[in-house]
Design an enzyme around this catalytic site. Structure first.
Site, PDB file in Angstrom:
ATOM      1  N   HIS A 183      -2.868  -2.179   7.004  1.00 30.12           N
ATOM      2  CA  HIS A 183      -1.420  -2.433   6.927  1.00 30.12           C
ATOM      3  C   HIS A 183      -0.678  -1.725   8.070  1.00 30.12           C
ATOM      4  CE1 HIS A 183      -1.390  -3.096   2.253  1.00 30.12           C
ATOM      5  NE2 HIS A 183      -1.935  -4.110   2.902  1.00 30.12           N
ATOM      6  N   VAL A 191      -0.176   4.482   6.416  1.00 27.89           N
ATOM      7  CA  VAL A 191      -0.580   5.402   5.351  1.00 27.89           C
ATOM      8  C   VAL A 191      -1.393   4.651   4.298  1.00 27.89           C
ATOM      9  CG1 VAL A 191       1.293   7.042   5.687  1.00 27.89           C
ATOM     10  CG2 VAL A 191       1.664   5.097   4.184  1.00 27.89           C
ATOM     11  N   HIS A 192      -1.744   3.397   4.568  1.00 24.82           N
ATOM     12  CA  HIS A 192      -2.522   2.593   3.611  1.00 24.82           C
ATOM     13  C   HIS A 192      -3.891   2.280   4.212  1.00 24.82           C
ATOM     14  CE1 HIS A 192       1.512   0.837   1.939  1.00 24.82           C
ATOM     15  NE2 HIS A 192       1.375   2.126   1.707  1.00 24.82           N
ATOM     16  N   ILE A 193      -4.939   2.843   3.613  1.00 29.75           N
ATOM     17  CA  ILE A 193      -6.288   2.640   4.153  1.00 29.75           C
ATOM     18  C   ILE A 193      -7.128   2.076   3.018  1.00 29.75           C
ATOM     19  CG2 ILE A 193      -8.149   3.768   5.416  1.00 29.75           C
ATOM     20  CD1 ILE A 193      -6.115   6.187   5.557  1.00 29.75           C
TER      21      ILE A 193
END
Ligand SMILES: Cc1cc2nc3c(=O)[nH]c(=O)nc-3n(C[C@H](O)[C@H](O)[C@H](O)COP(=O)(O)OP(=O)(O)OC[C@H]3O[C@@H](n4cnc5c(N)ncnc54)[C@H](O)[C@@H]3O)c2cc1C
Ligand code: SF4
Length: 510
Positions: free
Chosen positions: A290, A446-448
């Site tokens: 993202h 911050v989205h993994i």
């Protein structure tokens, strides 16, 4: 830092862990040995939930967490202290590619939930349908997930913000979207009586944000879970194909079942280092990020963006259709200044108007996968943005800028090196047709997600529909790694719901 709650053991207190004993070595470091039915690696959105659900069902659980302890009274506006204490590598990790993508992971008891924004969204139905149809994930449709979502939402007190906690930057975002007729939603967050102090990313100083340390962890501890903190797991132990626990510097936990919840970067690296080979070839692959861009708008009116919760609204107009979501995300002055593409008097001019700033972000559902590889035990992350996604990022910037000009932006600074600031709505619209070299973009995330994907086919997926690793026994994954693909929205609730589901399966098979 404050003292941890009873049940959480920092290295100096490991010896007090019930049931543990030191194995004395003549040479080298003594090793703490402990037994459990289930060992959980990591205490974030996945690990914290698994631990609490299992403990509540009477399962004997030990959680092993690399990070240390910090509680509500330790949190405040000192961004540097929070980055050093709560983030892995002070939040400065990179997915290598052109451009590199700066990403953040939490490293503390509670994991990334301690430092996240608190957005609490169910997985979109179209995504769940895709996981069922394309990946053969069992019982994953919205009607199957309903009970898991409901349970998580109750545990973390998911709810809408009180109006008085919403600041001017977010009101401007919503007003701009309304003027353009764009669909906007009020965010649902895991909060109770949020004071709007805008400190979520550095730990909530009021205890309003129901991160794992205030929601699931107290339940886990009350039901007897033990937490070994400050303990990095280096290896999952095996007897043949069967996982038998974990070990790291100074400790070994023997367990009947091992659940890895280190997050989508650490989990695949730990499994690779431990010798897990997935016949799918996909362990560490199918990484989604993202990618985000941030715009800095100087507004006509004073905004005081630090007052009020961040991301109170999400502009959804281009969400399902184009995978682009817009929000206002105030960033402290020190971090804003660090990333502005200017210096000297120009930087001073812009930062001098910090009280007139709206910092807004655009999150893109990506169409390409990256990869995590363990090199000498350390994860190396690679991710190459495609030209098409690059164009979508520019389009997202253009939409966000158009919205901000509607509500009085005078100048908008872009995260694209060499592209001049925008001064009018015409500039904003013209941006869509501009080609921006990927190498000139500044991207963060911050989205993994998605490096040990679940699904029905061991030749395509690393884990089965309930997190069981296909090519090992008694080994499970219950974190963001399980996602078969990106979900286009904030992932915490999806991770928590999947973790609840994995725990339920483990309880049934106990
Ligand atoms: C700044 C920030 C803001 C965010 N905002 C939102 C938001 O508003 N809404 C949302 O839905 N999502 C948000 N996210 C994302 C969300 O928080 C994460 O997707 C989620 O917490 C990931 O859950 P996880 O269990 O996979 O990993 P984490 O929550 O990161 O937990 C992993 C834990 O495992 C530990 N660990 C890792 N490796 C080891 C090892 N080898 N040994 C021992 N311990 C280990 C880590 O120290 C960490 O504590 C945000 C994330 C960040 C960083
Ligand atoms: S904005 Fe609300 S949830 Fe975030 S840190 Fe402040 S009080 Fe806590």
């Amino acid at each position: 830092m404050s003292a941890p709650p009873p049940g959480v053991y920092l290295p100096q207190a490991w010896g007090g862990l019930p049931g543990a004993r030191w194995r004395r070595r003549r040479f080298g470091r003594d090793v703490l040995e402990v037994r459990a039915d289930v060992v959980v690696v990591g205490s974030g959105a996945g690990g914290g939930v698994v631990a609490a659900e299992l403990a509540e069902a009477g399962v004997d659980v030990v959680v092993v967490e690399e990070g240390g302890w910090a509680g509500t009274e330790d949190f405040g506006p000192d961004a540097g202290r929070a980055l050093r204490g709560l983030y892995r590598d002070a939040g400065m990790r990179m997915a290598l590619g052109v451009p590199p993508v700066l990403f953040s992971e939490g490293r503390c008891v509670g994991g990334s939930t301690v430092i996240n924004g608190g957005m609490t969204w169910r997985t979109p139905e179209r995504i769940l349908d895709g996981w069922a149809l394309d990946d053969g994930v069992e019982h994953i449709r919205a009607k199957d997930m309903e009970r898991w979502f409901e349970r998580v939402e109750r545990r973390v007190s998911a709810g809408r913000q009180a109006d008085w906690s919403i600041g001017r930057d977010n009101q401007l975002l919503a007003e701009g979207a309304a003027k353009l007729g764009w669909h906007t939603v009020k965010n649902i967050r895991n909060q109770l009586h949020c004071a709007g102090s805008n400190n979520c990313a550095f730990g909530c100083p009021t205890g309003a944000k129901r991160s794992v340390i205030l929601s699931y962890l107290p339940r886990a501890l009350a039901f007897g879970a033990r937490v070994l903190a400050g303990a990095r797991v280096d290896r999952v132990l095996f007897d043949g194909r069967r996982a038998t626990g974990v070990e790291g510097p100074g400790f070994r936990v023997r367990a009947n079942r091992t659940v890895v919840c280190g997050g989508a970067v650490q989990t695949p690296a730990l499994l690779q280092t431990s010798g897990v080979r997935s016949r799918s070839g996909n362990l560490g692959r199918r990484l989604s990020l993202h990618p985000n861009i941030k715009l800095v708008a100087l507004m006509r009116e004073p905004v005081r963006g630090w007052q009020g919760v961040h991301q109170a609204f999400q502009v959804e107009e281009h969400g399902d259709s184009e995978g682009l979501r817009l929000a206002a995300v105030n960033v402290p002055p020190s971090l804003t200044a660090m990333t502005l593409p200017m210096y000297g008097a120009e930087l001073a001019r812009v930062m001098g108007r910090y009280d007139h700033m709206v910092v807004a972000g655009m999150l893109m559902e990506d169409s390409v996968y990256g990869r995590v590889r363990a090199v000498g035990g350390t994860p190396v992350t690679t991710y190459q943005v495609t030209d098409d996604d690059g164009r979508r990022l520019v389009r997202g910037a253009s939409l966000l800028a158009e919205l901000l000009f509607e509500v009085g932006a005078e100048e908008i600074i872009l995260p694209f090196e060499g592209v001049p600031s925008l001064k009018s709505v015409d500039d904003a619209r013209a941006l869509t047709d501009q080609t921006v070299a990927l190498s000139k973009m500044e991207l963060v995330t911050v989205h993994i997600m998605g490096t040990a994907a679940m699904g029905s086919d061991p030749t395509r997926h690393v884990c089965d529909s309930y997190g069981g690793v296909y090519d090992a026994d008694s080994l499970f994954v219950a974190d963001a790694s399980l996602f078969p693909g990106p979900i286009g929205i904030n992932p915490m609730e999806t991770i928590m719901a999947l973790a609840t589901r994995v725990a339920s399966r483990l309880i049934e098979s106990s």
